[in-house]
Design a protein around this motif. Structure first.
Motif, PDB file in Angstrom:
ATOM      1  N   TYR A  79       1.269  -0.431   8.596  1.00  0.00           N
ATOM      2  CA  TYR A  79       0.706  -1.776   8.643  1.00  0.00           C
ATOM      3  C   TYR A  79       1.527  -2.725   7.779  1.00  0.00           C
ATOM      4  CZ  TYR A  79      -3.365   0.349  10.861  1.00  0.00           C
ATOM      5  OH  TYR A  79      -4.202   1.030  11.728  1.00  0.00           O
ATOM      6  N   VAL A  80       1.971  -3.848   8.386  1.00  0.00           N
ATOM      7  CA  VAL A  80       2.848  -4.789   7.704  1.00  0.00           C
ATOM      8  C   VAL A  80       2.750  -6.132   8.421  1.00  0.00           C
ATOM      9  CG1 VAL A  80       4.839  -4.110   9.118  1.00  0.00           C
ATOM     10  CG2 VAL A  80       5.234  -5.136   6.875  1.00  0.00           C
ATOM     11  N   HIS A  81       3.032  -7.203   7.712  1.00  0.00           N
ATOM     12  CA  HIS A  81       3.073  -8.527   8.337  1.00  0.00           C
ATOM     13  C   HIS A  81       4.349  -8.651   9.154  1.00  0.00           C
ATOM     14  CE1 HIS A  81       3.138 -12.910   8.772  1.00  0.00           C
ATOM     15  NE2 HIS A  81       1.873 -12.920   8.385  1.00  0.00           N
ATOM     16  N   SER A 131       4.161 -11.705   2.578  1.00  0.00           N
ATOM     17  CA  SER A 131       3.519 -10.867   1.554  1.00  0.00           C
ATOM     18  C   SER A 131       2.022 -10.753   1.812  1.00  0.00           C
ATOM     19  CB  SER A 131       3.747 -11.457   0.162  1.00  0.00           C
ATOM     20  OG  SER A 131       5.042 -11.200  -0.312  1.00  0.00           O
ATOM     21  N   LEU A 132       1.527  -9.537   1.694  1.00  0.00           N
ATOM     22  CA  LEU A 132       0.111  -9.259   1.907  1.00  0.00           C
ATOM     23  C   LEU A 132      -0.527  -8.704   0.646  1.00  0.00           C
ATOM     24  CD1 LEU A 132       0.238  -7.427   5.371  1.00  0.00           C
ATOM     25  CD2 LEU A 132      -0.357  -9.829   4.962  1.00  0.00           C
ATOM     26  N   THR A 133      -1.820  -8.965   0.503  1.00  0.00           N
ATOM     27  CA  THR A 133      -2.656  -8.265  -0.458  1.00  0.00           C
ATOM     28  C   THR A 133      -3.691  -7.482   0.335  1.00  0.00           C
ATOM     29  OG1 THR A 133      -2.378  -9.879  -2.243  1.00  0.00           O
ATOM     30  CG2 THR A 133      -4.370  -8.516  -2.303  1.00  0.00           C
ATOM     31  N   PHE A 134      -3.813  -6.203   0.024  1.00  0.00           N
ATOM     32  CA  PHE A 134      -4.817  -5.357   0.676  1.00  0.00           C
ATOM     33  C   PHE A 134      -5.990  -5.180  -0.287  1.00  0.00           C
ATOM     34  CE2 PHE A 134      -0.775  -3.980   2.597  1.00  0.00           C
ATOM     35  CZ  PHE A 134      -1.066  -4.172   3.943  1.00  0.00           C
ATOM     36  N   ARG A 135      -7.158  -5.618   0.137  1.00  0.00           N
ATOM     37  CA  ARG A 135      -8.353  -5.458  -0.691  1.00  0.00           C
ATOM     38  C   ARG A 135      -9.196  -4.316  -0.164  1.00  0.00           C
ATOM     39  NH1 ARG A 135     -13.103  -9.812  -2.540  1.00  0.00           N
ATOM     40  NH2 ARG A 135     -14.362  -8.220  -3.624  1.00  0.00           N
TER      41      ARG A 135
END
Length: 205
Positions: A79-81, A131-135
């Motif tokens: 999983y990636v942008h 850039s992603l943040t995974f919560r």
């Protein structure tokens, strides 16, 4: 309850995280920056099954271990942008994830099921465009957006200081004292960063 194991890997000690669900024995790896064999060994030693790879951004020190893990665990999703993948094999290849099997692009607002939990995808650009943040519950895997006492560089291609301030403001405005699991150095918390991090303080002004 989900468990988190931090593994500094690679030339500059990038934080790779193993997100473990003891009930289902599933594991998600966040940012396997290198040392795929070591990461795989930790997963198997704990009796876990790797079910996915989560990429906060495509810089080399966060993704070098991806191909090696896919060799050991073929078919698992990555999983990636979309902005963090070098689809055209042009430009600065050093700073983007090379296309690999089973890439699943995700964006703001998406959710990823993980055992009985749910992983929320937040788009937090600035260090890089995708850039992603995974919560996951009260934990933020924020890559190189937010560090303990600092934030990620914005002088790379696609970086933006204005954007990272907006991303920091968004993270700092989340309710509760969430745990901050950054891409480098130690783990922190939002309560600490709201009062001690000069970049967060600037973003909140």
């Amino acid at each position: 309850m989900l468990q988190i194991k931090r593994m500094p890997v690679g030339q500059i000690g990038t934080n790779c995280y193993l997100l473990e669900d003891p009930e289902t024995k599933l594991c998600a790896v966040v940012d396997p920056g290198d040392q795929a064999a070591d990461i795989d060994r930790e997963i198997r030693k704990a009796g876990l099954t790797l079910s996915m790879i989560l990429i906060t951004h495509g810089h080399f020190d966060h993704v070098l271990g991806v191909p090696g893990l896919l060799e050991q665990w073929p078919g698992i999703p990555v999983y990636v942008h979309e902005k963090e993948v070098n689809w055209n094999k042009a430009g600065d290849q050093y700073m983007l994830l090379a296309p690999v099997d089973n890439i699943k692009t995700v964006k703001e607002g998406d959710t990823i099921p993980f055992g009985a939990a749910e992983i929320q995808v937040m788009h937090t650009p600035g260090h890089s465009p995708g850039s992603l943040t995974f919560r996951v519950g009260d934990v933020l895997f924020c890559g190189d957006t937010l560090f303990a006492g600092s934030c990620g560089r914005t002088d790379f291609v696609g970086g933006s200081y204005g954007q990272i301030l907006l991303s920091l403001k968004r993270l700092a405005s989340l309710e509760g004292n969430l745990r901050v699991c950054p891409g480098h150095e130690g783990i922190s918390s939002l309560d600490v960063e709201r009062v001690r991090n000069p970049f967060v303080l600037e973003a909140l002004r």
